[in-house]
Design a protein around this motif. Structure first.
Motif, PDB file in Angstrom:
ATOM      1  N   THR A 112      -3.695  10.598   8.593  1.00 29.42           N
ATOM      2  CA  THR A 112      -4.692   9.574   8.573  1.00 29.42           C
ATOM      3  C   THR A 112      -4.706   8.992   9.720  1.00 29.42           C
ATOM      4  N   GLU A 134       1.052  -0.964   0.034  1.00 34.41           N
ATOM      5  CA  GLU A 134      -0.051  -0.061   0.121  1.00 34.41           C
ATOM      6  C   GLU A 134       0.807   1.328  -0.024  1.00 34.41           C
ATOM      7  N   GLN A 190     -12.960  -3.160  11.938  1.00 33.67           N
ATOM      8  CA  GLN A 190     -13.165  -3.922  10.693  1.00 33.67           C
ATOM      9  C   GLN A 190     -14.152  -4.828  10.529  1.00 33.67           C
ATOM     10  N   GLN A 197      -8.437   8.553  11.691  1.00 32.88           N
ATOM     11  CA  GLN A 197      -8.824   6.968  12.389  1.00 32.88           C
ATOM     12  C   GLN A 197      -9.510   7.499  13.624  1.00 32.88           C
ATOM     13  N   GLN A 234     -17.761   6.104   4.453  1.00 32.61           N
ATOM     14  CA  GLN A 234     -18.837   4.926   4.503  1.00 32.61           C
ATOM     15  C   GLN A 234     -19.253   4.722   5.678  1.00 32.61           C
ATOM     16  N   ALA A 236      -2.657   5.551  -1.515  1.00 31.32           N
ATOM     17  CA  ALA A 236      -3.553   4.575  -1.145  1.00 31.32           C
ATOM     18  C   ALA A 236      -4.063   4.623   0.119  1.00 31.32           C
ATOM     19  N   ARG A 237      -3.413   4.754   1.122  1.00 36.69           N
ATOM     20  CA  ARG A 237      -3.792   4.816   2.479  1.00 36.69           C
ATOM     21  C   ARG A 237      -4.646   5.878   2.579  1.00 36.69           C
ATOM     22  N   ALA A 288     -12.164   7.461   2.576  1.00 39.33           N
ATOM     23  CA  ALA A 288     -13.266   6.587   1.971  1.00 39.33           C
ATOM     24  C   ALA A 288     -14.256   5.821   3.263  1.00 39.33           C
ATOM     25  N   THR A 289     -13.207   5.580   3.965  1.00 36.60           N
ATOM     26  CA  THR A 289     -13.696   4.616   5.188  1.00 36.60           C
ATOM     27  C   THR A 289     -14.737   5.676   6.222  1.00 36.60           C
ATOM     28  N   ARG A 298      -7.991   5.389   1.247  1.00 34.53           N
ATOM     29  CA  ARG A 298      -8.714   4.217   1.823  1.00 34.53           C
ATOM     30  C   ARG A 298      -9.377   4.829   3.396  1.00 34.53           C
ATOM     31  N   ILE A 299      -8.431   5.606   3.944  1.00 32.84           N
ATOM     32  CA  ILE A 299      -8.976   6.236   5.287  1.00 32.84           C
ATOM     33  C   ILE A 299     -10.056   7.262   5.088  1.00 32.84           C
TER      34      ILE A 299
END
Length: 426
Positions: A143, A15, A327, A147, A30, A19-20, A26-27, A23-24
């Motif tokens: 990031t 990754e 997750q 989180q 979501q 990309a990280r 987008a999470t 991803r973060i």
């Protein structure tokens, strides 16, 4: 907080940092998919922030600390957002009062999402320029900061939905019909001189350093967290009416706030509000949403104590970071399974008996990005291990969470300890 020494060391295999970042981001989006715009503007108490504030604040972080200093020609999306969505960073300016975040009807959620897209595009453009190690470290820091707010977003929206008399669901519940929790046992912990704290490789927050030695007396730690069924016995034994079990401040808090059970438990002690709505209380799942005061009182009642943070760190070092974490998508504590030390990662943050103070030799890093952790090192207690809403790749054995002793809206629970190496069942 502190930027990592080697940002590439904590990226998932294969990754990239870009990309990280994607991803973060987008999470986070979501996690809001089931919420209405109205859900995202409510603040039910000072500790809770509206969902839309979380979405904007983490975006402001990238704009303030990554884009403004490091992307030539970048202009703030809206200069007023620096005041509205700063949290505690006094080094970069003033901020809107935390207890009044729920009064901000504007900007609306669509404008905040446009703000996120604007900042995402700019960060991606910066990353495409082969960024310096300093920029890469700041993006990685951002990031991990996001989180943290993913966890807070879920914690806060649970409180928001809980005060609605319709008791709405955030998502459909997932029943746990597996085997009962294993019997409570105490496992011998390591004593003597041990080394704790982060060693400086990979990502870490400044309050996890420096690595140092502490002396631990012989002790034993429970193999799993305290369950709902065990805590219910404490209640039925008059636990909330027995001042001898409580710290003085805790007993005052119990009386002032009329506490009779954990947050979100129904009066019948047989049901509980969850992000899946009101469910039957599972006696084999870890008890959750208890304060430090309640955790300490239960430990006294059980003839045990709360573990020190160093004891928890040593116990977690040899256990893989896996379990009921964000997750899993469950967002509620689950029954424990397995042998040995279980559920030390995920399910519930575990209160320690250790105050949140600086490690020997700690020095807050300079600048606004480093001001956050050090100034809170007073009157709070350490929690360890993550919860059912904590991202797995955000955790490590040295991670130090901290809250005031009366805090209950977090996914916080109890693991017991004893001052001997007794391994008999409780």
């Amino acid at each position: 907080m502190l930027a990592p020494v080697n940002p590439d060391a904590t990226l998932a295999e294969g990754e990239t940092l870009g990309a990280r970042f994607a991803r973060i981001r987008a999470t986070t989006e979501q996690l809001t998919r089931t919420l209405t715009p109205e859900d995202q503007v409510i603040q039910t108490m000072p500790d809770v922030s509206p969902t839309k504030w979380h979405l904007a604040h983490v975006t402001w972080f990238f704009e303030e600390f990554v884009l403004k200093p490091h992307l030539p020609g970048y202009e703030a999306y809206d200069p007023a957002f620096g005041f509205l969505f700063n949290s505690y960073y006094n080094g970069v300016g003033s901020m809107h009062p935390r207890p009044q975040r729920g009064l901000l009807s504007r900007p609306g959620i669509e404008q905040i999402r446009a703000y996120r897209r604007h900042v995402d595009d700019a960060v991606n453009a910066l990353l495409a320029r082969n960024p310096t190690p300093e920029v890469a470290a700041l993006v990685l820091l951002g990031t991990h900061h996001e989180q943290q707010h993913q966890e807070l977003l879920l914690t806060d929206i649970k409180h928001v939905l809980s005060v609605n008399p319709l008791r709405p669901q955030f998502q459909a519940p997932e029943p746990d019909d597996g085997p009962a929790a294993p019997s409570l046992r105490f496992l011998a912990g390591g004593g003597g001189l041990v080394t704790v704290g982060h060693g400086g490789e990979g990502f870490y927050f400044d309050n996890e350093t420096p690595r140092h030695r502490v002396f631990l007396e012989p002790h034993a730690i429970a193999n799993r967290p305290v369950t709902n069924g065990e805590y219910r016995e404490f209640i039925r034994d008059g636990g909330y009416q027995r001042p001898e079990l409580w710290l003085s401040d805790g007993w005052s808090t119990v009386r002032e706030r009329d506490w009779e059970r954990p947050l979100y438990w129904e009066v019948d002690l047989d049901s509980v509000f969850t992000l899946g709505g009101v469910l039957a209380l599972d006696p084999d799942a870890p008890v959750c949403h208890v304060s430090y005061y309640e955790a300490d009182a239960f430990a006294r009642w059980a003839g045990a104590r709360l573990p020190l943070e160093a004891e928890l760190e040593i116990a977690a070092e040899t256990v893989a970071i896996e379990g009921n974490l964000q997750q899993s998508g469950r967002f509620h504590p689950a029954r424990g399974r397995g042998e040995g030390m279980i559920q030390i990662w995920g399910d519930v943050w575990e209160w320690s008996a250790s105050p949140y103070t600086a490690y020997p030799g700690f020095r807050p890093p300079p600048g606004a990005v480093g001001e956050y952790n050090g100034k809170f090192m007073c009157n709070q207690l350490i929690l360890r291990g993550g919860s059912c809403v904590t991202p797995a790749d955000h955790l490590r054995p040295t991670y130090r969470n901290f809250f005031y002793p009366d805090a209950r809206w977090q996914f916080s629970g109890i693991r017991l300890a004893r001052d001997s190496q007794t391994t008999e069942g409780a």
